[in-house]
Scaffold this motif. Structure first.
Motif, PDB file in Angstrom:
ATOM      1  N   THR A 100       0.802  -1.217   0.000  1.00 62.24           N
ATOM      2  CA  THR A 100       0.000   0.000   0.000  1.00 62.24           C
ATOM      3  C   THR A 100       0.838   1.271   0.000  1.00 62.24           C
ATOM      4  O   THR A 100       0.308   2.357  -0.063  1.00 62.24           O
ATOM      5  CB  THR A 100      -0.927   0.022   1.219  1.00 62.24           C
ATOM      6  OG1 THR A 100      -0.131  -0.272   2.345  1.00 62.24           O
ATOM      7  CG2 THR A 100      -2.038  -0.966   1.068  1.00 62.24           C
ATOM      8  N   SER A 105      -0.931   3.573  -5.785  1.00 55.98           N
ATOM      9  CA  SER A 105      -2.135   3.614  -4.960  1.00 55.98           C
ATOM     10  C   SER A 105      -2.303   4.983  -4.288  1.00 55.98           C
ATOM     11  O   SER A 105      -3.148   5.164  -3.442  1.00 55.98           O
ATOM     12  CB  SER A 105      -2.099   2.495  -3.906  1.00 55.98           C
ATOM     13  OG  SER A 105      -0.956   2.635  -3.106  1.00 55.98           O
ATOM     14  N   TRP A 165     -10.551   4.404  -7.904  1.00 62.16           N
ATOM     15  CA  TRP A 165     -10.791   4.403  -6.458  1.00 62.16           C
ATOM     16  C   TRP A 165     -12.258   4.586  -6.087  1.00 62.16           C
ATOM     17  O   TRP A 165     -12.598   4.482  -4.925  1.00 62.16           O
ATOM     18  CB  TRP A 165      -9.956   5.500  -5.784  1.00 62.16           C
ATOM     19  CG  TRP A 165      -8.498   5.188  -5.809  1.00 62.16           C
ATOM     20  CD1 TRP A 165      -7.831   4.316  -4.987  1.00 62.16           C
ATOM     21  CD2 TRP A 165      -7.513   5.698  -6.706  1.00 62.16           C
ATOM     22  NE1 TRP A 165      -6.504   4.260  -5.322  1.00 62.16           N
ATOM     23  CE2 TRP A 165      -6.276   5.100  -6.387  1.00 62.16           C
ATOM     24  CE3 TRP A 165      -7.558   6.609  -7.774  1.00 62.16           C
ATOM     25  CZ2 TRP A 165      -5.100   5.373  -7.071  1.00 62.16           C
ATOM     26  CZ3 TRP A 165      -6.377   6.885  -8.456  1.00 62.16           C
ATOM     27  CH2 TRP A 165      -5.177   6.272  -8.106  1.00 62.16           C
ATOM     28  N   PRO A 474      -6.237  -0.184  -3.971  1.00 65.84           N
ATOM     29  CA  PRO A 474      -6.209   0.229  -2.568  1.00 65.84           C
ATOM     30  C   PRO A 474      -5.758   1.690  -2.464  1.00 65.84           C
ATOM     31  O   PRO A 474      -5.209   2.243  -3.416  1.00 65.84           O
ATOM     32  CB  PRO A 474      -5.180  -0.701  -1.930  1.00 65.84           C
ATOM     33  CG  PRO A 474      -4.345  -1.186  -3.050  1.00 65.84           C
ATOM     34  CD  PRO A 474      -5.177  -1.137  -4.291  1.00 65.84           C
ATOM     35  N   VAL A 475      -6.004   2.301  -1.334  1.00 71.81           N
ATOM     36  CA  VAL A 475      -5.588   3.682  -1.110  1.00 71.81           C
ATOM     37  C   VAL A 475      -4.293   3.667  -0.309  1.00 71.81           C
ATOM     38  O   VAL A 475      -4.202   3.003   0.724  1.00 71.81           O
ATOM     39  CB  VAL A 475      -6.684   4.466  -0.361  1.00 71.81           C
ATOM     40  CG1 VAL A 475      -6.191   5.857   0.011  1.00 71.81           C
ATOM     41  CG2 VAL A 475      -7.938   4.557  -1.221  1.00 71.81           C
ATOM     42  N   VAL A 477      -1.369   4.112   2.102  1.00 71.74           N
ATOM     43  CA  VAL A 477      -1.442   4.296   3.555  1.00 71.74           C
ATOM     44  C   VAL A 477      -1.095   5.724   3.974  1.00 71.74           C
ATOM     45  O   VAL A 477      -1.621   6.257   4.943  1.00 71.74           O
ATOM     46  CB  VAL A 477      -0.544   3.249   4.253  1.00 71.74           C
ATOM     47  CG1 VAL A 477       0.922   3.484   3.924  1.00 71.74           C
ATOM     48  CG2 VAL A 477      -0.765   3.228   5.733  1.00 71.74           C
ATOM     49  N   GLN A 487     -10.846   7.086   3.103  1.00 71.99           N
ATOM     50  CA  GLN A 487     -11.415   5.749   3.281  1.00 71.99           C
ATOM     51  C   GLN A 487     -10.660   4.767   2.407  1.00 71.99           C
ATOM     52  O   GLN A 487     -10.271   5.098   1.293  1.00 71.99           O
ATOM     53  CB  GLN A 487     -12.881   5.730   2.817  1.00 71.99           C
ATOM     54  CG  GLN A 487     -13.794   6.662   3.558  1.00 71.99           C
ATOM     55  CD  GLN A 487     -15.077   6.912   2.782  1.00 71.99           C
ATOM     56  OE1 GLN A 487     -15.419   6.177   1.861  1.00 71.99           O
ATOM     57  NE2 GLN A 487     -15.783   7.971   3.154  1.00 71.99           N
ATOM     58  N   GLN A 488     -10.520   3.547   2.919  1.00 70.68           N
ATOM     59  CA  GLN A 488      -9.962   2.493   2.091  1.00 70.68           C
ATOM     60  C   GLN A 488     -11.063   2.005   1.155  1.00 70.68           C
ATOM     61  O   GLN A 488     -12.251   2.054   1.505  1.00 70.68           O
ATOM     62  CB  GLN A 488      -9.449   1.343   2.982  1.00 70.68           C
ATOM     63  CG  GLN A 488      -8.645   0.293   2.261  1.00 70.68           C
ATOM     64  CD  GLN A 488      -7.523   0.873   1.409  1.00 70.68           C
ATOM     65  OE1 GLN A 488      -7.733   1.258   0.265  1.00 70.68           O
ATOM     66  NE2 GLN A 488      -6.341   0.991   1.991  1.00 70.68           N
ATOM     67  N   THR A 489     -10.688   1.580  -0.043  1.00 67.90           N
ATOM     68  CA  THR A 489     -11.711   1.042  -0.947  1.00 67.90           C
ATOM     69  C   THR A 489     -12.249  -0.257  -0.345  1.00 67.90           C
ATOM     70  O   THR A 489     -11.510  -0.978   0.341  1.00 67.90           O
ATOM     71  CB  THR A 489     -11.136   0.825  -2.352  1.00 67.90           C
ATOM     72  OG1 THR A 489      -9.918   0.107  -2.241  1.00 67.90           O
ATOM     73  CG2 THR A 489     -10.867   2.155  -3.030  1.00 67.90           C
ATOM     74  N   TRP A 492     -10.431  -3.694  -0.244  1.00 66.13           N
ATOM     75  CA  TRP A 492      -9.115  -3.710   0.396  1.00 66.13           C
ATOM     76  C   TRP A 492      -9.176  -3.394   1.875  1.00 66.13           C
ATOM     77  O   TRP A 492      -8.214  -3.636   2.597  1.00 66.13           O
ATOM     78  CB  TRP A 492      -8.174  -2.724  -0.310  1.00 66.13           C
ATOM     79  CG  TRP A 492      -7.878  -3.164  -1.704  1.00 66.13           C
ATOM     80  CD1 TRP A 492      -8.380  -2.637  -2.848  1.00 66.13           C
ATOM     81  CD2 TRP A 492      -7.055  -4.258  -2.092  1.00 66.13           C
ATOM     82  NE1 TRP A 492      -7.928  -3.327  -3.935  1.00 66.13           N
ATOM     83  CE2 TRP A 492      -7.102  -4.333  -3.508  1.00 66.13           C
ATOM     84  CE3 TRP A 492      -6.280  -5.182  -1.403  1.00 66.13           C
ATOM     85  CZ2 TRP A 492      -6.415  -5.292  -4.231  1.00 66.13           C
ATOM     86  CZ3 TRP A 492      -5.590  -6.138  -2.125  1.00 66.13           C
ATOM     87  CH2 TRP A 492      -5.670  -6.188  -3.520  1.00 66.13           C
ATOM     88  N   SER A 493     -10.309  -2.846   2.330  1.00 67.65           N
ATOM     89  CA  SER A 493     -10.317  -2.386   3.720  1.00 67.65           C
ATOM     90  C   SER A 493     -10.123  -3.542   4.690  1.00 67.65           C
ATOM     91  O   SER A 493      -9.567  -3.366   5.773  1.00 67.65           O
ATOM     92  CB  SER A 493     -11.621  -1.649   4.027  1.00 67.65           C
ATOM     93  OG  SER A 493     -12.707  -2.493   3.740  1.00 67.65           O
ATOM     94  N   ASN A 498      -3.582  -0.570   7.783  1.00 67.50           N
ATOM     95  CA  ASN A 498      -3.101   0.783   7.512  1.00 67.50           C
ATOM     96  C   ASN A 498      -2.181   1.262   8.626  1.00 67.50           C
ATOM     97  O   ASN A 498      -2.588   1.602   9.663  1.00 67.50           O
ATOM     98  CB  ASN A 498      -4.277   1.734   7.346  1.00 67.50           C
ATOM     99  CG  ASN A 498      -5.037   1.385   6.097  1.00 67.50           C
ATOM    100  OD1 ASN A 498      -4.434   1.229   5.038  1.00 67.50           O
ATOM    101  ND2 ASN A 498      -6.333   1.224   6.202  1.00 67.50           N
TER     102      ASN A 498
END
Lengths: 498, 1079
Positions: A100, A105, A165, A474-475, A477, A487-489, A492-493, A498
């Motif tokens: 991440t 990302s 995203w 994913p977003v 970190v 927010q995480q997608t 992937w959350s 994170n």
């Protein structure tokens, strides 16, 4: 002696006072080397260079990551067009095995493009028309064209991000001083973002025209055709099967109408089957929107650009022995029709060793010994064949199969493989297969796969992952530290710490 | 005739003899006059050596010898002026006398040693500020290019670390602790002091911005021209420099002319510099054994089976090669220095002119430093009411910098780039490796010129006016050429960069001093200054130079050429005043205030006010202290408080800049456009911040000075607290803005500490054998007081800033030892799975025990999630000591410096243990020297060499890890193992970068130099006109004593953030012989 003293004192004090008054102006030192926000945005020329600045931001975001591969990493690699290669961090096998912290990302770079276009959209309307041109009509056209292109760039950027995203903060105001910046910005919903894209495109459509007056701008600057192509893509994306079915027909109808406008009003034509390579060289009659690269303008890739990763000897005489990326056999097996012109137009040595993609082979050599090289193929974002296939897809969704066949067959016939002989039941599948074959390594295939729902049945993915929107990235970190609303997608959350 | 022949013979011999003969001849020319002899004695009747005697109104002069005796040519009508520092000048009419005895009277105004503070020179006795001083004598003949190196360990409160051994390179120099928050991975992240050279103010940031090299700007000064250096440490002394003095002020005073007989001095030294000890690399059989051991102890069946051929193929001609390829890059260097100076004049006017030459050939192939200097100082009086000082300095510094990323990371010296000794390197391979060192041209030349004029007009005894006007011009130029032979793509490129900088400063000062009655003294100074600075830069570069015979940008096609120029300007206006009131000469109060207006800040925040106050009380002068007067010469208490500032280096920091842009990933060459239209847009590093302003440091200081037993013991003690507010830092911008960071006043740091220094004449100063000690120790505690955004910790790469903690803590994985038993490995109670790494591989016995910071039973050696703030790279104690021994004509001196209590990060060890499979093969593929000077990668993709991991392991040089006890599969019961299993197949998760495993104690004690000298003092020399002759020999960088467990080669070679790269330019050991002669 006393008088002399007095004289000296007066002289010196007078001198000091004079020095003081002259000097305070000294403290206003202005930069010589660059404009500032206060000195820029005065003339039509400023608007034109400012717009080029927006294109540059778009170009560098699309080419993010190592060697400028981002466009393909996002759009093509997850479909497993390549077998797993030397660069293990990229999602060849569909399991997105990247960490991440990866630059790909991190969406914050796209806000450079956004902020640049926001600034232009705010500043250009207040530039007096006579600073564009003495003739008020020409001036209005020029101002509209610049604004329209900026709206298009903003809409395309947000759409591009939305496919990667889903949700993120929507920024519509420029930020040009530290005090204007807000740290924590709430997320907008996916619908709000895509609605905003459509709003921008409405603004762009008001200002842009069909065709190009300057041939130099053909396809590489946005026009009304680019706008409708984007409208078509956005609406079809919104109608993908894992979204509420109720909204789909309206979106599909809009998309179909937009495709119709592009095809009928745009003046575009498919290039001749013998001239496929002219598409990628750029500015072809088929191109609707492209990012330009041109050795003549010093806008080219060096030997470490993305194209060089797809190529090797003998296409590049002093290149590596084998390309970094090798096609997967699954993908190559799509090209099983010996009549298909694309077998030789898109590939080097299909069926043999070292099969390479030769879409991007506009290679030149700065020196006679050819020890190093440059490439300047355009990055094709929309072209007529893509819009025709998209229209075919829309028509199958609307159960207008006969109409769908028209556009599918035009693309098939150009490739030399004749009309589609199959049944209507397989028509949608065939449209998707043609999208893969026609548009691979043009940054479309993943989105085609998601939009057509083929993602759910792909052996590397699953229906569950499709429903969880696991095609989103994913977003990074680091973004969580910089905006508390990050927010995480969804997919992937639960998978990333994170 | 004979004499002439002999002279001719000498002419062809060494230059020393030439000069001796030449000056000898000069002396012979002078006409004979009647001689007067005499003796100068002090108040107790003892002879005073070194007093100067001048015949009034002439340039005839001399000095007394060791017994206070002199002889001078003078007629009966002449008047002799006899001078001695801190004594009143005596006038003696000769009349008919042949022998004269002069008794000197101590001067009434207590002028003993003086120090330079701000715009004034004051006696050390009455100063109320905290100042550390060193005399130019102590810096003579130290064989280094730059002054800062010489000052290491000499001044309390001043921490100088020689972070690079490249001759003349910039070192880290901090006064009372660091306040610079790094803007990323910078080498020089220290808060530099302000430099004032003979009244001309220069700051390091500006000088560095306008230079083409990394060379220290004070490397342009010849140490032999320096009379004294005073470092102003507390706020009251520095406050008069206002917005630039927050990090201390270094005042350098050069030697001025001396009235009297013309004196010519020649100083020279010559010596060899030795390459430092290289990292231990195993070669030949030892390397093979080491590699095999790695493979057998860690590899699985297949890995052992696929044992690389290179380790087993005994037919390979290089099989028993035991060359350490790193040695190719080092050599024995040379250093030489020559200084010639001449001084003389009358009491109305005098002069000093000097010329110097310094040449050092670096210990890294291709690197060198040369300096030429010409200085002159002229002093003239016009009537009794005007004095004019004219100074002229010129220097030319020529360097051949090291290649690669500067002297911290010399690419070519990176052990991971060094091929295995088992590989055969052909001449062509060696040429590729050595190319940048041997055939790349990199000529850097810096010309500096300073002209200053200082006029003093005395209106009357109480009131005078001084005007200083100075002009500084720096012109530096760097020409580079990379021949096609240095890279596999065979591209030759050249560039030429020239930078100009000039500064004009005009200062006007009024001074008023008066006494009221017996007890009250008042000094008032009022001043104003204007300063303008202009900089410009011109760059031209070209790729694909058609032939290696052309080494400039010539014959290049238009699209292979790039060029740009830039200009910038800044200005400052200042007003300042200082008032000193003395009561009975033992109570002293001093107040000062400076207002600065700087163009570097926006109109709203342009003006700053910097006040200060200080008091002192000389207790030993009180009537009640009379009883101890013969033991206690001085007992003084001092206190001060003040505010100082600091300006940014960027002239236009508050503007919202737009930039020409165009580059994109994968682009090469210069790209400024889209679709051929020049692209301009916001500069993502330059967002507007109207509030950008100076950093402000508020400091109090309490001090004490003691002198005992006729100056045999001399000590100072200070405590201080300095709080710096508004420290500028690249603060992260919101991620939705497009901007990365913005430079703003954001943090506060406290530096608090204590300093002690003592000078002691341990043995009787009258005895034949004398032993003097100069010792100092400084303690500084650095604490971050405030961070922006509610004191949230800020991560800067692998460092982190946390409130309440020192600056630049490491952000790292917490290593807690080796798992010696399976029972030590924690299990996730929720899943039942053992603690594992990011890829789900469970930890085993022999693996590293890393703290699971987030507590998720998964250790991630790549991201930051399992890291925490640890360690402290700021030294807690610094200092040094000098032992000087004198016996008859012999002198012997040892100078040491030390640092105690700092953590350093050994990146070199981390790199060698992490088994990163990148590196070079024998053809140099993958070797970083293929980067061009502009950083473009030239050959990465031109030919692919793919090796299995085994081959990668075997193709790289094997570094020794010393006596580290590493856990091994073959010895699983090794409970003493402090390092985890080092399998070359399992990469990076036992040995991640920035693991606390690699944090070492960076304390050290260094013997900087040992000098042995002999002063010739024979009447025979005096007869031939030689006043002074000294021969000496010195050894520089003698030895470093490290802390136990410190594995780095030299713990000094780390940057301010405690990072030891292991690829930096090591400090050379130098052995020199020197000669000083004065006629």
């Amino acid at each position: 002696m006393k008088t002399l003293n007095y004289f000296y004192n007066t002289l010196i004090i007078a001198f000091a006072i004079l020095a003081l008054q002259g000097c305070t102006k000294l403290l206003d030192q202005k930069p010589y080397d660059y404009p500032t926000i206060n000195t820029f945005w005065q003339t039509g020329k400023d608007a034109e260079t400012g717009l080029a600045g927006c294109y540059v931001e778009l170009r560098s975001q699309l080419l993010n990551g190592d060697s400028g591969l981002a466009y393909f990493t996002y759009g093509d690699f997850p479909t497993r067009v390549f077998a797993s290669g030397a660069w293990g961090q990229y999602p060849f096998e569909g399991h997105f095995e990247y960490y991440t912290g990866d630059v790909l990302s991190d969406y914050s770079g796209f806000y450079k493009t956004i902020n640049a276009t926001n600034t232009l959209i705010e500043k250009v309307p207040s530039i007096p028309l006579n600073k564009f041109n003495a003739d008020i009509q020409t001036a209005t056209k020029e101002q509209n064209k610049i604004l329209g292109e900026a709206y298009f760039i903003r809409a395309y950027t947000y759409f591009y991000m939305a496919r990667l995203w889903g949700t993120f903060p929507l920024m519509l105001k420029s930020i040009s001083s530290a005090s204007e910046a807000v740290n924590d910005v709430p997320y907008s919903t996916n619908a709000q973002i895509l609605d905003q894209c459509m709003t921008d495109l409405t603004e762009a459509a008001k200002r842009l025209v069909w065709g190009y007056t300057a041939s130099n701008e053909q396809a590489v600057r946005a026009n009304l055709g680019s706008v409708y192509a984007l409208i078509a893509h956005i609406n079809m994306w919104r109608a993908r099967p894992n979204q509420p079915a109720s909204g789909a027909p309206a979106f599909i109808a809009k998309a179909e109408a937009a495709c119709d406008s592009v095809i009928n009003k745009g003046g575009y034509q498919l290039v001749d089957p013998t001239a496929y390579s002219s598409i990628f060289k750029g500015k072809s009659i088929e191109g609707i929107f492209e990012i330009e690269f041109s050795t003549a303008n010093n806008e080219y890739f060096g030997a470490d650009g993305f194209t060089s990763l797809f190529l090797a000897k003998p296409l590049i005489p002093n290149g590596r022995d084998v390309p970094i990326f090798n096609f997967s056999s699954d993908f190559l097996s799509l090209f099983n029709d010996p009549k298909d012109v694309r077998n030789s137009a898109f590939f080097y040595n299909l069926g043999g060793d070292n099969t390479m993609c030769n879409k991007y082979t506009s290679i030149s050599y700065p020196t006679a010994d050819q020890l190093t090289w440059r490439t300047d193929d355009n990055l094709i974002i929309f072209r007529l064949a893509d819009i025709m296939l998209l229209r075919a897809e829309a028509l199958t969704r609307l159960n207008r199969n006969a109409d769908a066949r028209i556009w599918l067959n035009i693309v098939r016939n150009r490739a030399g493989i004749g009309d589609y002989p199959g049944t209507d039941a397989n028509l949608a599948d065939e449209v998707y297969i043609q999208m893969q074959k026609e548009l691979f390594l043009e940054g479309h295939n993943l989105y085609d796969m998601v939009r057509t729902g083929k993602y759910a049945t792909n052996p590397y993915y699953s229906a569950q992952r499709y429903n969880d929107e696991g095609y989103y990235w994913p977003v990074n970190v680091n973004l969580f530290l910089r905006n508390k609303y990050t927010q995480q997608t969804p997919y992937w959350s639960s998978r990333i710490q994170n | 005739m004979n004499e002439m022949k002999r002279q001719k013979f000498y002419w062809k011999q060494i230059s020393l003899c030439l000069m001796l003969t030449f000056f000898f001849g000069l002396l012979q020319v002078q006409a004979q006059k009647p001689k007067v002899t005499g003796k100068v004695v002090d108040e107790s009747g003892k002879g005073m050596p070194g007093a100067t005697i001048v015949v009034e109104g002439t340039s005839v002069g001399t000095a007394t010898d060791n017994d206070g005796l002199f002889s001078i040519e003078a007629t009966t009508n002449n008047v002799l002026l006899i001078r001695y520092i801190s004594y009143t000048t005596q006038k003696v009419k000769i009349g008919g006398k042949k022998v004269i005895t002069v008794q000197m009277v101590p001067s009434a105004d207590l002028l003993q040693e003086t120090v330079v503070i701000g715009y004034q020179t004051v006696s050390k006795r009455s100063v109320s500020a905290s100042v550390a001083s060193i005399s130019g004598k102590d810096l003579a003949n130290i064989p280094t290019a730059s002054l800062d190196v010489m000052l290491q360990g000499r001044l309390s409160g001043v921490n100088i670390q020689n972070i690079s051994g490249e001759p003349g390179s910039r070192q880290s120099f901090t006064v009372r602790g660091n306040t610079a928050i790094s803007r990323g991975d910078e080498f020089y992240s220290t808060s530099d002091p302000l430099y004032v050279i003979d009244g001309v103010v220069s700051d390091y940031k500006t000088s560095t911005n306008f230079s083409t090299s990394n060379t220290s700007f004070i490397a342009g000064l010849s140490p032999s021209d320096i009379a004294s250096i005073d470092v102003l440490k507390d706020a009251s002394a520095a406050a008069i420099y206002g917005s630039r003095a927050a990090n201390g002020v270094v005042i350098i005073t050069t030697k001025r002319g001396q009235s009297g007989k013309t004196q010519i001095s020649y100083n020279a030294y010559y010596g060899y510099t030795q390459s430092p000890s290289l990292p231990v690399i195993y070669t030949g059989a030892a390397e093979r054994r080491g590699r095999m051991n790695q493979i057998y102890s860690a590899g699985n069946y297949f890995q052992v089976r696929d044992n690389p051929l290179i380790l087993t193929d005994s037919l390979n001609t290089a099989f028993n090669n035991n060359t350490n390829w790193m040695g190719m890059f080092y050599r024995t260097g040379m250093v030489q220095n020559h200084d010639l100076s001449m001084t003389g004049g009358t009491d109305k006017s005098n002069y000093r002119i000097s010329a110097g030459y310094y040449d050092e050939k670096g210990t890294v192939v291709g690197n060198g430093f040369k300096r030429y200097t010409i200085n002159s100082r002229l002093f003239n009086t016009i009537g009794s009411w005007m004095e004019v000082n004219t100074n002229f300095y010129y220097s030319n510094v020529k360097t051949n910098p090291v290649t690669g990323g500067g002297s911290r990371n010399i690419t070519t010296l990176n052990p991971s780039n060094i091929p295995s000794s088992l590989l055969y390197l052909s001449d062509a391979d060696k040429a590729t490796y050595m190319g940048l060192n041997t055939s790349m041209l990199d000529d850097n030349s810096q010309n500096s010129l300073t002209l200053s004029n200082n006029i003093l007009i005395k209106f009357n005894k109480k009131f005078n006016f001084r005007s200083n006007v100075s002009y500084v011009l720096n012109n530096s130029k760097r020409d580079q050429f990379v021949p096609s032979t240095t890279n596999t793509a065979q591209i030759a490129n050249a560039s030429s960069n020239s930078v100009n900088y000039n500064k004009i400063t005009a200062e006007n000062l009024f001074n008023y001093s008066d006494t009221y009655g017996k007890n009250h003294k008042l000094l008032v100074m009022l001043g104003q200054s204007v300063e303008t600075e202009n900089g410009s830069n011109t760059y031209l570069g070209g790729n694909y130079i058609p032939t290696d015979q052309i080494t400039t940008v010539n014959g290049v096609t238009a699209n292979n050429m790039s060029g740009n120029s830039s200009r910038s300007a800044a200005a400052m206006l200042s007003y300042f005043t200082q008032v000193t009131y003395m009561f009975k000469d033992r109570y002293n109060l001093s107040l000062s205030e400076r207002m600065d207006g700087s163009s570097r800040f926006g109109p709203a925040r342009r003006w700053g006010s910097f006040p200060s106050a200080s008091v002192n009380w000389i207790i030993s002068d009180e009537p009640f202290a009379k009883g101890v007067k013969n033991v206690v010469d001085l007992f003084k208490l001092r206190a001060s408080y003040g505010v100082n500032g600091s300006q940014p280096g960027d002239f236009y920091g508050y503007y919202n800049k737009y930039a020409v842009k165009g580059s994109f990933p994968g682009s090469s060459g210069v790209t400024n456009s889209y679709n051929g239209v020049t692209a301009i847009g916001p500069d993502w590093n330059g967002i507007a911040q109207d509030k950008l302003t100076w950093e402000e440091s508020r400091q109090w200081n309490l001090g004490m000075d003691v002198e005992l037993m006729k100056n045999r013991f001399n000590a100072s003690f200070d405590i201080y607290n300095r709080e710096t507010h508004g420290i500028r830092f690249d603060f992260p911008m919101p991620l939705t803005s497009g901007y990365g960071t913005y430079y703003t006043n954001a943090a506060s740091i406290r530096n608090a500490g204590a300093e002690f220094s003592i000078f002691a004449r341990l043995l009787n100063p009258e005895s034949k054998f004398r032993w003097n000690i100069n010792f100092n120790i400084s303690h500084n505690k650095n604490t971050i007081m405030e961070l922006p955004n509610g004191n949230q910790p800020i991560q800067v790469g692998d460092w982190v800033l946390v409130t309440g903690q020192p600056l630049n803590q490491y952000y790292m994985y917490n290593y807690q030892g080796v798992y010696h038993a399976a029972s030590e490995i924690p299990t996730n109670p929720l899943t039942g799975n053992p603690y594992s790494n990011l890829w789900g591989n469970a930890f085993h016995v022999g693996d590293a025990k890393y703290e699971d910071i987030v507590g998720d039973y998964s250790f991630d050696p790549w991201s930051y999630k399992d890291r925490k703030a640890m360690g402290d790279p700021n030294p807690k104690y610094t200092g040094g000591f000098v032992n000087d021994f004198f016996y008859k004509n012999w002198t012997f001196s040892i100078q040491c410096s030390y640092v105690l209590g700092r953590d350093i990060y050994n990146s070199s060890l981390a790199a060698s243990l992490s088994n990163d499979p990148s590196g070079a093969d024998e053809e140099g593929n993958g070797y970083s020297s293929n980067y061009t000077t502009s950083g473009t990668f030239l050959s990465q993709y031109t030919s692919g060499h793919f090796y299995g991991p085994e081959d990668y392991i075997a193709r790289r040089a094997l570094l020794s890890t010393g006596n580290v006890n590493i856990w091994s599969k073959n010895n699983p019961n090794n409970v003493n193992a402090t390092f985890p299993n080092n399998s070359p197949y399992a990469m990076q998760y036992n040995y991640p970068n920035f693991s606390s495993l690699f944090v070492e104690n960076g304390s050290y004690l260094k013997i900087n130099r040992i000098t042995l000298g002999y002063n010739f003092n024979s009447p025979a020399l005096t007869k031939i006109g030689i006043e002074r002759l000294r021969l000496s020999s010195s050894l520089e960088n003698v030895h470093v004593f490290k802390a136990k467990g410190c594995l780095v080669a030299d713990p000094e070679l780390v940057d301010a953030k405690g990072f030891y790269s292991g690829t930096g330019y090591a400090l050379a050991r130098k052995c020199t012989f020197s000669l000083e002669v004065t006629f």
